[in-house]
Design an enzyme around this catalytic site. Structure first.
Site, short mmCIF file in Angstrom:
data_model
loop_
_atom_site.label_atom_id
_atom_site.label_comp_id
_atom_site.label_asym_id
_atom_site.label_seq_id
_atom_site.Cartn_x
_atom_site.Cartn_y
_atom_site.Cartn_z
N TYR A 1 -9.80 6.46 -10.59
CA TYR A 1 -9.49 7.07 -9.41
C TYR A 1 -9.03 8.51 -9.83
CZ TYR A 1 -7.01 2.68 -9.09
OH TYR A 1 -6.29 1.65 -9.30
N GLY B 1 0.64 -1.19 -0.04
CA GLY B 1 0.03 -0.01 0.13
C GLY B 1 0.75 1.44 0.02
N CYS C 1 -13.51 6.33 -27.29
CA CYS C 1 -14.83 7.08 -27.40
C CYS C 1 -15.35 7.34 -26.27
CB CYS C 1 -15.77 6.18 -28.27
SG CYS C 1 -15.06 6.23 -29.93
N GLU C 2 -14.96 7.72 -25.23
CA GLU C 2 -15.50 8.28 -23.89
C GLU C 2 -14.89 9.86 -23.64
OE1 GLU C 2 -17.51 6.51 -21.75
OE2 GLU C 2 -17.52 5.11 -23.05
C1 LIG Z 1 -3.87 -7.81 -0.12
C2 LIG Z 1 -3.10 -6.87 -0.65
N1 LIG Z 1 -1.71 -7.05 -0.86
C3 LIG Z 1 -1.07 -5.85 -1.36
C4 LIG Z 1 -1.45 -5.25 -2.33
C5 LIG Z 1 -0.42 -4.23 -3.10
O1 LIG Z 1 -0.70 -2.91 -2.95
P1 LIG Z 1 0.39 -1.77 -3.19
O2 LIG Z 1 0.47 -2.11 -4.74
O3 LIG Z 1 -0.25 -0.33 -3.09
O4 LIG Z 1 1.53 -1.89 -2.58
C6 LIG Z 1 -2.79 -5.01 -2.45
C7 LIG Z 1 -3.36 -3.78 -3.44
O5 LIG Z 1 -4.50 -3.44 -3.24
C8 LIG Z 1 -3.73 -5.92 -1.97
O6 LIG Z 1 -5.17 -5.82 -1.93
#
Ligand SMILES: Cc1ncc(COP(=O)(O)O)c(C=O)c1O
Length: 430
Positions: free
Chosen positions: A333, A247, A360-361
């Site tokens: 997003y 994340g 086409c959007e």
């Molecule tokens: C369970 C899980 N692990 C790891 C990741 C990887 O996240 P990121 O690419 O943001 O590091 C995700 C992405 O949504 C995820 O759902």
């Protein structure tokens, strides 16, 4: 040769500026575009290896068995996966296809962590066939379905339980996952109960949490890492393994934070170690699952300008030969980017233009307002920070074939994904 100015900071580590324009991996982007055509994904091997090495080294400070599982959803091109496997990463897979990709790239079953909030029987059977190291359970149904399959094959599967601890992170709501009401995981109380009452065929090893993606302020992730061992102790549930997900965000625009994934991983390991010592419980094996922070800034997408026009409100549209077929993040997003002209990346701006995709959007707009030098038809535009969640989300809307991809390094460019041909678009129609 000039090193890149700060306006080019979201570009890969090997980026340089020369009279031939922007150079990545020792090659001018103009030369790469000419050789492989556009739209084209370009990945800088140096950037990928450097981030993988820093995360693998940081997590190895945890107890033996601690590991970094690369999230294939962010990029699953086999040549890149082979690089990550060589660097000692494991693989986080969320489908039959991602399991197949990991195995083809050389990962072995014990290196796989299997995810999914709606795993099908096919997904689970693929995990079992691969002899997956861990399956992360998203709910009781998931546990029961997996247990039935394991009992049938006489297998005991190591599992984690995914919990959504109700911790909010500062990211787009479409990529937040750890809040109350998330479709992923279980409440902490339900998760603990599932771990205590797992059906036969499953061996509970610990907890998993993933709070969201593109998180630039890691404080909530560190808070979650601190809370999880205490929670496991208070519930009396096993915590041999603690998977704190991925994340961490990246800079998409100059001036944005670009946190170091190695430093972030080291912080997580330190916090978990410290809290376990305070609580007098064994430090679990620690798993991290980075995706975007490993490959995001390694990628650049190249487009060719095919049309330029000024419209009724006085704004200028620059239309390129790609768009939402190769970049879904803008539509999904509101992703933002700071592209440059590949041949003249630091020339002064002559005004703001809007960069339109070819689909086409009306929402197929890659960048709605960016200062660029005078743009002409045939110019190549380089969009940085497109290494994660671009190629894996590519689609064939309007029946444009998906782009090719190249891996660059040491002055070489290797084709790693062929451009999809028009004939290939009809292979599945019967
Ligand atoms: C369970 C899980 N692990 C790891 C990741 C990887 O996240 P990121 O690419 O943001 O590091 C995700 C992405 O949504 C995820 O759902």
């Amino acid at each position: 040769m000039t090193m890149r100015p700060s306006a080019l900071l979201p570009f890969p580590d090997s980026t340089e500026v020369t009279t031939a324009g922007l150079i990545i991996g020792g090659l001018p982007l103009m030369q790469i575009a000419d050789q492989f055509q556009t739209p084209l994904y370009v990945y800088d091997e140096l950037s990928i290896r450097a981030r993988a090495q820093s995360v693998v080294s940081a997590v190895s400070a945890g107890p033996e068995g601690s590991r970094a599982a690369f999230a294939l959803k962010s990029l699953s091109t086999l040549a890149v996966l082979r690089v990550l496997q060589q660097e000692g990463m494991c693989a986080d897979c969320a489908s039959v296809g991602e399991i197949a990709a990991a195995l083809r790239a050389g990962f072995v079953g014990s290196q796989l962590v299997i995810h999914g909030n709606a795993k099908s029987e096919a997904d689970l059977l693929a995990a079992i066939a691969a002899d997956a190291g861990l399956v992360v359970l998203d709910g009781r149904d998931d546990a029961e379905r997996l247990a039935t399959l394991c009992q049938r094959s006489g297998r005991t599967q190591d599992v984690l339980v995914r919990i959504a601890p109700g911790i909010d992170v500062d990211t787009h709501r479409h990529i937040a996952t750890g809040h109350h009401g998330s479709k992923f995981g279980m409440t902490p109380a339900e998760g603990a109960e599932l771990l205590r009452t797992l059906p036969g065929g499953l061996r509970g090893r610990g907890l998993h949490v993933h709070l969201g993606s593109q998180v630039l302020d890691a404080t909530p992730m560190v808070d979650a890492a601190r809370w999880l061992p205490r929670f496991a102790k208070s519930e009396g549930i096993p915590l041999d393994v603690l998977d704190v997900g991925g994340g961490l965000g990246i800079a998409y625009l100059p001036g944005q934070d670009n946190p170091d994934p190695g430093v972030h991983t080291a912080n997580l390991v330190a916090v978990i170690t410290q809290v376990c010592e305070e609580e007098e419980i064994p430090v679990p094996q620690i798993i991290v699952e980075p995706g975007r922070s490993i490959v995001g800034t390694a990628g650049v997408t190249l487009y060719t300008v095919v049309g330029i026009k000024t419209v009724g409100d006085g704004s200028t549209w620059v239309a390129v030969d790609g768009g939402m077929g190769d970049n879904l993040r803008v539509g999904l997003y509101g992703g933002t980017y700071a592209p440059v002209l590949a041949a003249r990346p630091i020339d002064p701006s002559t005004g703001s233009v809007r960069i339109a995709g070819r689909h086409c959007e009306s929402t197929d707009v890659l960048v709605d307002g960016i200062e660029l030098p005078e743009v002409s038809i045939g110019d190549v535009i380089a969009v940085p920070a497109t290494g994660a969640y671009h190629q894996t989300m590519a689609n064939t809307y309007n029946l444009f074939g998906r782009p090719a991809a190249v891996l660059v390094g040491n002055g070489d460019a290797t084709l790693i994904t062929r451009r999809e041909t028009t004939d290939e678009l009809f292979l599945r129609d019967v």
